[in-house]
Design an enzyme around this catalytic site. Structure first.
Site: not given
Ligand code: NAP
Length: 279
Positions: A53, A97, A120
Site C-alpha cells: 500500500k 491493517q 478503507d
C-alpha cells in the site's frame, strides 16, 4: 460470443496515472494527500500488505506515514493513536491493517476512525451510510469490483446477483453495493442450503468464500458475469475458471482481476478525501 475480460490490472494502472496527475495538482495548492497506515505486531503477511500500500502511494506521489506498534499494544493505546491521526489535518486517510493482536478490540478501533478519513471503508457508520446511499467510502475490494463492472459497462439493474460470502469487508458490502445498483441480490454463506441451485441462477456471480475453486464450472449460468475475489497461493481464486470462456460473458482473471483494484481503490479514496479537505 466474445467474452469480456474484466482486466483489473490495466484499469488500476491507467487510474494510477490519473491519480498521480491529480496529486500533483493538489500539491500545487499546498495539499499533500497522505495515508497513515497502522500496523500492530509483526505478522509477515500484514507487513507485506502495508508495504504494498505504501509503495503504491509512493508511485503516485502520495505521502504515507507508517505507524508501527508493538504486539503488546492495548485497545486504549491504539484508540489514542487513531485519535491523534483523526486530529491531524495533514492526514487524509487512515488504514488500520487487519488483523490486530487478539487482546485488542478491533471493531472498537475500526469505528474510532473518523468517517471522513475511513478510506478503507471499515467503520460501521461508513457501511451504514453506504447502504443507505449516503456519503461514505466503500470497503475497498467490493468498491473496486463495482468500479471494474462500471468501467466494462456491465449491466447490473434487474439482474440476479449472487454473492457467495458475507464477510464485513467483502461479501456484505458487495451485496449492498449491487442492491444499490438495482440488482436482485442473494447472499450465500456457510449455512446456505442448495447453494449450487442458487449459484446456477446468477447473472452476476461474486465468489468471496476463501476456498480455492469452491464454485464449480457446472454451477455457472450460461453468459453469467463472473467475479472472483479469491486469491490463493496455488494462483487460483474461489471459482473454477478453467474453460470459463465457454460459459461466461465476462470474468475477472486470477491474478489480474479483482486484486489490483483493491489497493487502487484505497489510493483513489485517499485522493478523494484530500480533495474534499480543500473545500
Ligand atoms: P472470510 O472473512 O473468511 O469470509 C468467507 C465467507 O465465506 C464467510 O461469509 C463464510 O460464511 C463463507 N463461506 C465459508 N465456507 C463456505 C461454504 N462452504 N459455503 C458457502 N459459504 C462459505 O473471507 P473474506 O475476507 O471475505 O475473503 C474471501 C476471499 O476473498 C478470500 O479468498 C480472500 O483471499 C479474498 N480477498 C481478496 C481481497 C483482494 O484484495 N483481492 C481482499 C479481501 C479478500 P460464514 O459467514 O457463514 O462463515
Amino acid at each position: 460470443m466474445t467474452i469480456k475480460i474484466l482486466d483489473g490490472k490495466s484499469l488500476a494502472l491507467a487510474t494510477e496515472e490519473s491519480i498521480a496527475q491529480q496529486v500533483t495538482e493538489l500539491n500545487n495548492d499546498g495539499i499533500f494527500p497522505t495515508l497513515a497506515t497502522i500496523l500492530v505486531g509483526q505478522d509477515p503477511a500484514s507487513e507485506t500488505y502495508v508495504k504494498m500500500k505504501r509503495n503504491t502511494c509512493a508511485r503516485v506521489g502520495m505521502k504515507s506515514i507508517a505507524v508501527e506498534m508493538s504486539d503488546k499494544t492495548t485497545t486504549e493505546e491504539l484508540l489514542s493513536k487513531i485519535k491523534e491521526l483523526n486530529d491531524d489535518k495533514n492526514v487524509h486517510g487512515i488504514l488500520l491493517q487487519h488483523p490486530v493482536p487478539s487482546q485488542i478490540d478491533e471493531r472498537q478501533c475500526f469505528d474510532a476512525i473518523d468517517l471522513s478519513k475511513d478510506v478503507d471503508g471499515v467503520t460501521c457508520l461508513g457501511f451504514g451510510n453506504m447502504s443507505m446511499g449516503l456519503p461514505a467510502f466503500g470497503s475497498c475490494t467490493p468498491a473496486g469490483i463495482m468500479r471494474l463492472l462500471e468501467h466494462y459497462q456491465i449491466e447490473i439493474q434487474g439482474k440476479n446477483a449472487v454473492v457467495v460470502g458475507r464477510s464485513p469487508i467483502l461479501g456484505k458490502p458487495m451485496a449492498m453495493m449491487l442492491l444499490n445498483k438495482n440488482a436482485t441480490v442473494t447472499i450465500c454463506h456457510s449455512r446456505t442450503q442448495n447453494i449450487e441451485d442458487i449459484i446456477k441462477q446468477a447473472d452476476i456471480l461474486v465468489g468471496a468464500v476463501g476456498i480455492p475453486r469452491f464454485i464449480k464450472h457446472e454451477w455457472i449460468k450460461e453468459s453469467a458475469v463472473v467475479v472472483d475475489a479469491g486469491y490463493h497461493p496455488e494462483k487460483c481464486g474461489d471459482i473454477d475458471l478453467e474453460n470459463i470462456e465457454l460459459k461466461a460473458s465476462a470474468y475477472t482473471p486470477v491474478p489480474g482481476g479483482v486484486g489490483p483494484m483493491t489497493i487502487n481503490t484505497l489510493i483513489l479514496q485517499t485522493l478523494q478525501s484530500a480533495q474534499r479537505s480543500k473545500i
